[in-house]
Write a protein that holds these residues in place. Structure first.
Motif, mmCIF file in Angstrom:
data_model
loop_
_atom_site.group_PDB
_atom_site.id
_atom_site.type_symbol
_atom_site.label_atom_id
_atom_site.label_comp_id
_atom_site.label_asym_id
_atom_site.label_seq_id
_atom_site.Cartn_x
_atom_site.Cartn_y
_atom_site.Cartn_z
ATOM 1 N N ALA A 167 -4.193 -4.771 -0.533
ATOM 2 C CA ALA A 167 -3.574 -3.485 -0.899
ATOM 3 C C ALA A 167 -3.702 -3.245 -2.404
ATOM 4 O O ALA A 167 -3.966 -2.124 -2.840
ATOM 5 C CB ALA A 167 -2.108 -3.464 -0.479
ATOM 6 N N LEU A 168 -3.527 -4.288 -3.191
ATOM 7 C CA LEU A 168 -3.598 -4.151 -4.652
ATOM 8 C C LEU A 168 -4.990 -3.795 -5.157
ATOM 9 O O LEU A 168 -5.140 -3.338 -6.296
ATOM 10 C CB LEU A 168 -3.120 -5.442 -5.334
ATOM 11 C CG LEU A 168 -1.623 -5.700 -5.306
ATOM 12 C CD1 LEU A 168 -1.311 -7.097 -5.827
ATOM 13 C CD2 LEU A 168 -0.862 -4.646 -6.118
ATOM 14 N N LEU A 169 -6.017 -3.990 -4.322
ATOM 15 C CA LEU A 169 -7.377 -3.630 -4.741
ATOM 16 C C LEU A 169 -7.488 -2.149 -5.122
ATOM 17 O O LEU A 169 -8.388 -1.773 -5.858
ATOM 18 C CB LEU A 169 -8.397 -3.973 -3.652
ATOM 19 C CG LEU A 169 -8.700 -5.461 -3.473
ATOM 20 C CD1 LEU A 169 -9.596 -5.685 -2.269
ATOM 21 C CD2 LEU A 169 -9.323 -6.048 -4.735
ATOM 22 N N TRP A 170 -6.566 -1.318 -4.639
ATOM 23 C CA TRP A 170 -6.581 0.099 -5.008
ATOM 24 C C TRP A 170 -6.264 0.296 -6.489
ATOM 25 O O TRP A 170 -6.609 1.319 -7.061
ATOM 26 C CB TRP A 170 -5.593 0.888 -4.144
ATOM 27 C CG TRP A 170 -6.238 1.438 -2.919
ATOM 28 C CD1 TRP A 170 -6.673 2.720 -2.724
ATOM 29 C CD2 TRP A 170 -6.561 0.731 -1.716
ATOM 30 N NE1 TRP A 170 -7.236 2.840 -1.477
ATOM 31 C CE2 TRP A 170 -7.182 1.636 -0.835
ATOM 32 C CE3 TRP A 170 -6.381 -0.587 -1.292
ATOM 33 C CZ2 TRP A 170 -7.624 1.292 0.433
ATOM 34 C CZ3 TRP A 170 -6.823 -0.937 -0.026
ATOM 35 C CH2 TRP A 170 -7.430 -0.010 0.817
ATOM 36 N N ILE A 171 -5.593 -0.688 -7.112
ATOM 37 C CA ILE A 171 -5.219 -0.525 -8.516
ATOM 38 C C ILE A 171 -5.618 -1.695 -9.418
ATOM 39 O O ILE A 171 -5.596 -1.557 -10.637
ATOM 40 C CB ILE A 171 -3.704 -0.246 -8.674
ATOM 41 C CG1 ILE A 171 -2.866 -1.327 -7.982
ATOM 42 C CG2 ILE A 171 -3.352 1.137 -8.163
ATOM 43 C CD1 ILE A 171 -1.364 -1.170 -8.198
ATOM 44 N N THR A 172 -5.969 -2.834 -8.833
ATOM 45 C CA THR A 172 -6.371 -3.995 -9.631
ATOM 46 C C THR A 172 -7.216 -4.940 -8.778
ATOM 47 O O THR A 172 -6.960 -5.084 -7.582
ATOM 48 C CB THR A 172 -5.145 -4.764 -10.186
ATOM 49 O OG1 THR A 172 -5.604 -5.913 -10.909
ATOM 50 C CG2 THR A 172 -4.204 -5.210 -9.103
ATOM 51 N N PHE A 180 0.831 -1.205 0.000
ATOM 52 C CA PHE A 180 0.000 0.000 0.000
ATOM 53 C C PHE A 180 0.868 1.259 0.000
ATOM 54 O O PHE A 180 0.579 2.223 -0.708
ATOM 55 C CB PHE A 180 -0.937 -0.009 1.212
ATOM 56 C CG PHE A 180 -1.950 1.097 1.188
ATOM 57 C CD1 PHE A 180 -3.020 1.051 0.308
ATOM 58 C CD2 PHE A 180 -1.830 2.185 2.032
ATOM 59 C CE1 PHE A 180 -3.961 2.083 0.273
ATOM 60 C CE2 PHE A 180 -2.747 3.215 2.008
ATOM 61 C CZ PHE A 180 -3.826 3.158 1.130
ATOM 62 N N ALA A 181 1.953 1.239 0.783
ATOM 63 C CA ALA A 181 2.871 2.392 0.814
ATOM 64 C C ALA A 181 3.472 2.636 -0.569
ATOM 65 O O ALA A 181 3.561 3.783 -1.025
ATOM 66 C CB ALA A 181 3.980 2.159 1.837
ATOM 67 N N ALA A 182 3.856 1.570 -1.253
ATOM 68 C CA ALA A 182 4.439 1.723 -2.589
ATOM 69 C C ALA A 182 3.410 2.231 -3.590
ATOM 70 O O ALA A 182 3.732 3.047 -4.461
ATOM 71 C CB ALA A 182 5.020 0.395 -3.063
ATOM 72 N N ILE A 183 2.176 1.769 -3.469
ATOM 73 C CA ILE A 183 1.116 2.250 -4.362
ATOM 74 C C ILE A 183 0.922 3.750 -4.173
ATOM 75 O O ILE A 183 0.752 4.497 -5.146
ATOM 76 C CB ILE A 183 -0.200 1.485 -4.105
ATOM 77 C CG1 ILE A 183 -0.083 0.046 -4.620
ATOM 78 C CG2 ILE A 183 -1.393 2.186 -4.756
ATOM 79 C CD1 ILE A 183 -1.213 -0.869 -4.170
ATOM 80 N N LYS A 184 0.969 4.205 -2.940
ATOM 81 C CA LYS A 184 0.726 5.624 -2.645
ATOM 82 C C LYS A 184 1.929 6.515 -2.961
ATOM 83 O O LYS A 184 1.756 7.649 -3.389
ATOM 84 C CB LYS A 184 0.341 5.800 -1.165
ATOM 85 C CG LYS A 184 -1.010 5.226 -0.833
ATOM 86 C CD LYS A 184 -2.102 5.944 -1.599
ATOM 87 C CE LYS A 184 -3.467 5.404 -1.305
ATOM 88 N NZ LYS A 184 -4.499 5.987 -2.155
ATOM 89 N N TRP A 185 3.156 6.016 -2.735
ATOM 90 C CA TRP A 185 4.319 6.891 -2.795
ATOM 91 C C TRP A 185 5.273 6.629 -3.951
ATOM 92 O O TRP A 185 6.208 7.390 -4.160
ATOM 93 C CB TRP A 185 5.107 6.828 -1.494
ATOM 94 C CG TRP A 185 4.318 7.268 -0.306
ATOM 95 C CD1 TRP A 185 3.372 8.240 -0.261
ATOM 96 C CD2 TRP A 185 4.404 6.751 1.018
ATOM 97 N NE1 TRP A 185 2.862 8.356 1.005
ATOM 98 C CE2 TRP A 185 3.481 7.450 1.813
ATOM 99 C CE3 TRP A 185 5.177 5.747 1.603
ATOM 100 C CZ2 TRP A 185 3.308 7.197 3.164
ATOM 101 C CZ3 TRP A 185 4.996 5.499 2.960
ATOM 102 C CH2 TRP A 185 4.072 6.226 3.720
ATOM 103 N N CYS A 186 5.079 5.508 -4.656
ATOM 104 C CA CYS A 186 6.041 5.141 -5.692
ATOM 105 C C CYS A 186 5.330 4.793 -6.993
ATOM 106 O O CYS A 186 4.108 4.833 -7.072
ATOM 107 C CB CYS A 186 6.880 3.943 -5.226
ATOM 108 S SG CYS A 186 7.775 4.226 -3.684
ATOM 109 N N GLU A 187 6.092 4.405 -7.961
ATOM 110 C CA GLU A 187 5.585 4.022 -9.274
ATOM 111 C C GLU A 187 5.374 2.514 -9.311
ATOM 112 O O GLU A 187 6.307 1.747 -9.062
ATOM 113 C CB GLU A 187 6.602 4.443 -10.352
ATOM 114 C CG GLU A 187 6.250 4.049 -11.745
ATOM 115 C CD GLU A 187 4.937 4.655 -12.222
ATOM 116 O OE1 GLU A 187 4.131 3.901 -12.775
ATOM 117 O OE2 GLU A 187 4.724 5.864 -12.030
ATOM 118 N N THR A 188 4.156 2.086 -9.635
ATOM 119 C CA THR A 188 3.879 0.644 -9.660
ATOM 120 C C THR A 188 4.303 0.001 -10.978
ATOM 121 O O THR A 188 4.420 -1.216 -11.054
ATOM 122 C CB THR A 188 2.382 0.354 -9.424
ATOM 123 O OG1 THR A 188 1.619 1.020 -10.435
ATOM 124 C CG2 THR A 188 1.952 0.831 -8.050
#
Length: 196
Positions: free
Chosen positions: A121-126, A74-82
Motif C-alpha cells: 500500500a505504501l508504494l503509492w507514496i514511498t 491504502f484507505a488512509a493514503i487515499k482519504w486521510c493525511e499521511t
C-alpha cells in the motif's frame, strides 16, 4: 472533530481486522484442521497453512493476511493525511492486531504477511517496501540465512534503521516512525518465539 473520528474508526477497524487470524480460521472451518496444533511453532501463519493444507489454502490465507495490512493503509493514503501521528498509529494497528489479537487472548502471529501488505500500500507514496523485500530476498537467496526465525530477526534489525533513515531523508517522519514500530513488533514476535 470529524477527521479525528475518521482516524479513530480506521485505527480501531484496522486493529480488529488485524486480530482476525485467517490462517487459523480458514483451515479450521473448511478442513477441520487446527494450524496452531499441527505446526511446530504454534504460529497462526501462512507458512504453516502452506505446509499443512497445501498451496491453494496457503495462498488464500497469505493474501488475506496481506489484505489486513493493505486495505487500512491504502484507505488512509487515499482519504486521510499521511503526515500525521494518526497515520503512524494506523500503520501499527493491523500488525498489532495480528501479533496480539483481542480474539485470541492477545496472542498471535509473527506479522510478516501483514507488514508486507502495508508495504505494498505504501508504494503509492514511498518505495520503502522494496527495501524490506530486497532484504528478505538477499537473506533467502544470496546470503542464505536459516532458520527463518534468524533470517527475519536479521532482516528487521537492518530494516529498522535503514527504513527510518530513508524515510526521514524523504521527509516522511510519520512513515519512518511507523516502519520503526512495525520492525520492533516483528522483532519481538521472532525473538520471543524460539521454535522457528
Amino acid at each position: 472533530m470529524i477527521n479525528i473520528l475518521r482516524w479513530i474508526a480506521l485505527i480501531v477497524g484496522a486493529y480488529l481486522i488485524g486480530s482476525v487470524h485467517f490462517c487459523r480460521l480458514i483451515p479450521l472451518i473448511f478442513l477441520k484442521k487446527d494450524i496452531c496444533t499441527l505446526s511446530g511453532d504454534g504460529n497462526p501463519g501462512a507458512a504453516n497453512v502452506f505446509t499443512s493444507c497445501g498451496w491453494q489454502w496457503g495462498l488464500t490465507c497469505l493474501l488475506l493476511d496481506m489484505a489486513k495490512g493493505f486495505i487500512p493503509v491504502f484507505a488512509a493514503i487515499k482519504w486521510c493525511e499521511t503526515d500525521s501521528l494518526w497515520f503512524t498509529a494506523l500503520m501499527t494497528a493491523p500488525v498489532l492486531g495480528h501479533a496480539f489479537s483481542v480474539f485470541y487472548k492477545f496472542k498471535g502471529g509473527k506479522c510478516i504477511a501483514t507488514i508486507f501488505g502495508e508495504m505494498i500500500a505504501l508504494l503509492w507514496i514511498t518505495p520503502i517496501g522494496l527495501l524490506l523485500a530486497g532484504l528478505y530476498i538477499l537473506f533467502s537467496a544470496v546470503i542464505k540465512i536459516n532458520p527463518h526465525r534468524k533470517r527475519s530477526i536479521i532482516t528487521f534489525s537492518l530494516f529498522l534503521p535503514t527504513s527510518v533513515i530513508t524515510e526521514l531523508m524523504l521527509g516522511q517522519t510519520f512513515i519512518a516512525l511507523g516502519c520503526a514500530v512495525l520492525s520492533v513488533i516483528a522483532l519481538i514476535k521472532h525473538i520471543v518465539n524460539k521454535n522457528v
